[in-house]
Motif scaffolding. Sequence first.
Motif, PDB file in Angstrom:
ATOM      1  N   UNK A  30       0.822  -1.214   0.000  1.00 26.10           N
ATOM      2  CA  UNK A  30       0.000   0.000   0.000  1.00 26.10           C
ATOM      3  C   UNK A  30       0.850   1.255   0.000  1.00 26.10           C
ATOM      4  N   UNK A  31       1.915   1.265   0.818  1.00 21.30           N
ATOM      5  CA  UNK A  31       2.823   2.417   0.842  1.00 21.30           C
ATOM      6  C   UNK A  31       3.497   2.606  -0.509  1.00 21.30           C
ATOM      7  N   UNK A  32       3.935   1.512  -1.099  1.00 26.30           N
ATOM      8  CA  UNK A  32       4.603   1.597  -2.408  1.00 26.30           C
ATOM      9  C   UNK A  32       3.642   2.154  -3.454  1.00 26.30           C
ATOM     10  N   UNK A  33       2.395   1.663  -3.449  1.00 23.61           N
ATOM     11  CA  UNK A  33       1.404   2.162  -4.397  1.00 23.61           C
ATOM     12  C   UNK A  33       1.175   3.658  -4.199  1.00 23.61           C
ATOM     13  N   UNK A  34       0.995   4.075  -2.937  1.00 19.60           N
ATOM     14  CA  UNK A  34       0.768   5.495  -2.660  1.00 19.60           C
ATOM     15  C   UNK A  34       1.952   6.341  -3.115  1.00 19.60           C
ATOM     16  N   UNK A  35       3.166   5.854  -2.860  1.00 16.93           N
ATOM     17  CA  UNK A  35       4.356   6.611  -3.230  1.00 16.93           C
ATOM     18  C   UNK A  35       4.477   6.754  -4.741  1.00 16.93           C
ATOM     19  N   UNK A  36       4.067   5.736  -5.488  1.00 19.85           N
ATOM     20  CA  UNK A  36       4.205   5.800  -6.944  1.00 19.85           C
ATOM     21  C   UNK A  36       3.085   6.594  -7.604  1.00 19.85           C
ATOM     22  N   UNK A  37       2.005   6.859  -6.883  1.00 23.10           N
ATOM     23  CA  UNK A  37       0.901   7.612  -7.476  1.00 23.10           C
ATOM     24  C   UNK A  37       0.934   9.098  -7.116  1.00 23.10           C
ATOM     25  N   UNK A  38       1.815   9.477  -6.200  1.00 28.73           N
ATOM     26  CA  UNK A  38       1.933  10.895  -5.851  1.00 28.73           C
ATOM     27  C   UNK A  38       2.571  11.654  -7.000  1.00 28.73           C
ATOM     28  N   UNK A  40       3.845  15.764  -8.497  1.00 27.37           N
ATOM     29  CA  UNK A  40       4.119  17.175  -8.258  1.00 27.37           C
ATOM     30  C   UNK A  40       4.586  17.488  -6.850  1.00 27.37           C
ATOM     31  N   UNK A  41       3.981  18.557  -6.289  1.00 28.46           N
ATOM     32  CA  UNK A  41       4.385  19.018  -4.959  1.00 28.46           C
ATOM     33  C   UNK A  41       4.103  17.983  -3.870  1.00 28.46           C
ATOM     34  N   UNK A  45       6.856  16.716  -1.209  1.00 28.60           N
ATOM     35  CA  UNK A  45       6.599  16.843   0.230  1.00 28.60           C
ATOM     36  C   UNK A  45       6.740  15.496   0.935  1.00 28.60           C
ATOM     37  N   UNK A  46       6.206  14.434   0.355  1.00 29.58           N
ATOM     38  CA  UNK A  46       6.306  13.123   0.991  1.00 29.58           C
ATOM     39  C   UNK A  46       7.729  12.589   0.969  1.00 29.58           C
ATOM     40  N   UNK A  47       8.471  12.839  -0.088  1.00 22.22           N
ATOM     41  CA  UNK A  47       9.868  12.411  -0.124  1.00 22.22           C
ATOM     42  C   UNK A  47      10.685  13.143   0.937  1.00 22.22           C
TER      43      UNK A  47
END
Length: 123
Positions: A30-38, A40-41, A45-47
């Motif tokens: 789930x985290x990987x999916x969320x990270x790959x769908x973010x 722009x800004x 911000x998450x990185x």
Amino acid sequence: MKEEFGTLAISMDNHHIFFNEAAINNRAKGFIFQATTLEGNNRIAWLLKAITFIDLTTLGGDDTETNVKALCYKAVNPISLAFDFEKIRTAAVCVYPARVEDAVSALAEFNGQDVEVASGNKL
């Protein structure tokens, strides 16, 4: 390590820790999916936020005060930004017990008292 009923069990000094491996793997996906769908800004911000969860570690038996000081500087200044943003720091530095004083002193010198120092002794 011992696997029982779909869980991962680790025994250390008569203490047993059980992990639901399937749940951990699903959460990680789930985290990987969320990270790959973010985009722009939001992605930036998450990185940047992810940096604040990192522990920088030096566990060389030949560590010196200079090595620990460099690690602490990197913990307080992990990234150089071209724009104004809140101060980004890592969560902690991990050092051998003999180097804890060096780490605390270096973090104070770099105004990084909010960075934790982690260490430990063999159980």
